[in-house]
Design an enzyme around this catalytic site. Structure first.
Site, mmCIF file in Angstrom:
data_model
loop_
_atom_site.group_PDB
_atom_site.id
_atom_site.type_symbol
_atom_site.label_atom_id
_atom_site.label_comp_id
_atom_site.label_asym_id
_atom_site.label_seq_id
_atom_site.Cartn_x
_atom_site.Cartn_y
_atom_site.Cartn_z
ATOM 1 N N HIS A 197 -80.199 24.465 107.198
ATOM 2 C CA HIS A 197 -81.357 24.738 106.340
ATOM 3 C C HIS A 197 -82.195 23.493 106.107
ATOM 4 C CE1 HIS A 197 -83.731 26.017 102.873
ATOM 5 N NE2 HIS A 197 -83.268 24.976 102.223
ATOM 6 N N ASP A 212 -81.172 20.924 94.684
ATOM 7 C CA ASP A 212 -82.388 21.461 95.297
ATOM 8 C C ASP A 212 -83.523 20.448 95.168
ATOM 9 O OD1 ASP A 212 -84.130 23.164 96.505
ATOM 10 O OD2 ASP A 212 -84.252 24.588 94.863
#
Length: 317
Positions: free
Chosen positions: A229, A156
């Site tokens: 995404h 992330d």
């Protein structure tokens, strides 16, 4: 999260570029309605540096830090008629499929350290200082998961800016000189349906995220149709990518079946963050929303302004 972020060193409260940490606590508070409530809250956040030192000296290598954010309504109470240009409430985003809710919050404390006990102790003494002047809207202890992955299994914050780019992306500049050095902070708490996500398999998961799950390599951006995404969460204006600083952290309680990601994005221009979120929820083209939302539900959404350390200290009585 980017490996380049690990050399960021905290200096004091409001150091936005503080080191990406092993542990964090996100605390959202509501200030009571009385004048005494407001005065106590102001004095507590203005003296946050002293509270940091009270706990942080016990282990300097743990790099305890805290960023204080102030919500739109609370800022008007603390400094009426004198506000950052882009401070506002979080705008609710609603589609037939998904909702990004707008939730209240007067104060945000983003606490980071290499030890969970220091995060806990700092929050404890801060809450003692606030006393009855505040109520807790949300308290989320979080942790670093393996090599900075979220609970969906992907690294992330890979696209986080570093160096000069970090400052340019995360801090307000000359466009609002009275509040230069501050930052707009957007937070959202997401809960994940890991059982459904696991049923997708690694190949489909990687297609949805836009990165290889094993080694984090990027997939090419789709030219048309459904975008991944990582593409929808990237914003380009005039061919130039507009970045924000993400310090997202996983959280969860396995025994209760709770698994999530606490999204936190720092930006000198809050429109950049909000546009990224609109692209995720609405889709680009419209209707082709971010498929990660099928297993990730946003339960909160709030905007805060994190003033510079100097401005924060001046809020006290």
């Amino acid at each position: 999260m980017t490996t380049g972020g690990w050399d960021r060193v905290p200096i004091a409260a409001q150091t936005i570029e503080a080191t990406l940490s092993q542990f964090a606590t996100f605390l959202v508070l509501e200030i009571g309605p009385g004048d005494d409530d407001l005065a106590t809250a102001r004095d507590t956040i203005a003296g946050i540096d002293d509270l940091l030192k009270t706990v942080g000296f016990r282990d300097l290598s743990a790099r305890l830090s805290c960023v204080v954010g102030i919500g739109s309504d609370a800022w008007d109470r603390m400094s009426p008629g004198h506000r950052p240009q882009q401070l506002r409430r979080f705008p609710r985003i609603e589609t037939a499929q998904h909702v990004a809710p707008s939730t209240p919050g007067d104060l945000l404390l983003h606490v980071r350290a290499e030890r969970s006990d220091l995060c806990f102790e700092f929050v404890r003494i801060v809450m003692d200082a606030f006393g009855s002047s505040v109520t807790v809207g949300d308290e989320t202890p979080a942790f670093r998961y393996f090599d900075a992955r979220d609970l969906l299994g992907f690294v992330d914050g890979t696209a986080n800016p570093v160096g000069r780019e970090l400052t340019e992306a995360a801090l307000i500049g000359d466009e609002d000189p009275e509040f230069a050095g501050g930052s707009y902070v957007v937070v959202q708490k997401y809960l994940h349906d890991l059982a459904t996500w696991a049923s997708y398999g690694a190949d489909l998961q990687s297609e949805i995220v836009g990165r290889d799950k094993a080694d984090n390599t990027e997939h090419p951006d789709a030219e048309t149709g459904q975008k991944a995404h990582k593409t929808l969460a990237t914003l380009e204006v005039g061919g130039v990518e507009r970045a924000i600083l993400r310090d997202n952290m996983p959280f969860g309680r396995a025994g209760s079946g709770e698994f999530g990601t606490y999204f936190i994005g720092y930006a000198g221009n809050v429109t950049v963050t909000l546009t990224m979120l609109r692209r995720m929820f609405l889709g680009d083209p419209l209707g082709m929303y971010d498929r990660i939302l099928d297993v990730s539900t946003a339960t909160t959404g709030t905007i805060f302004f994190a003033p510079s350390a100097e401005q924060l200290s001046q809020l006290g009585g």
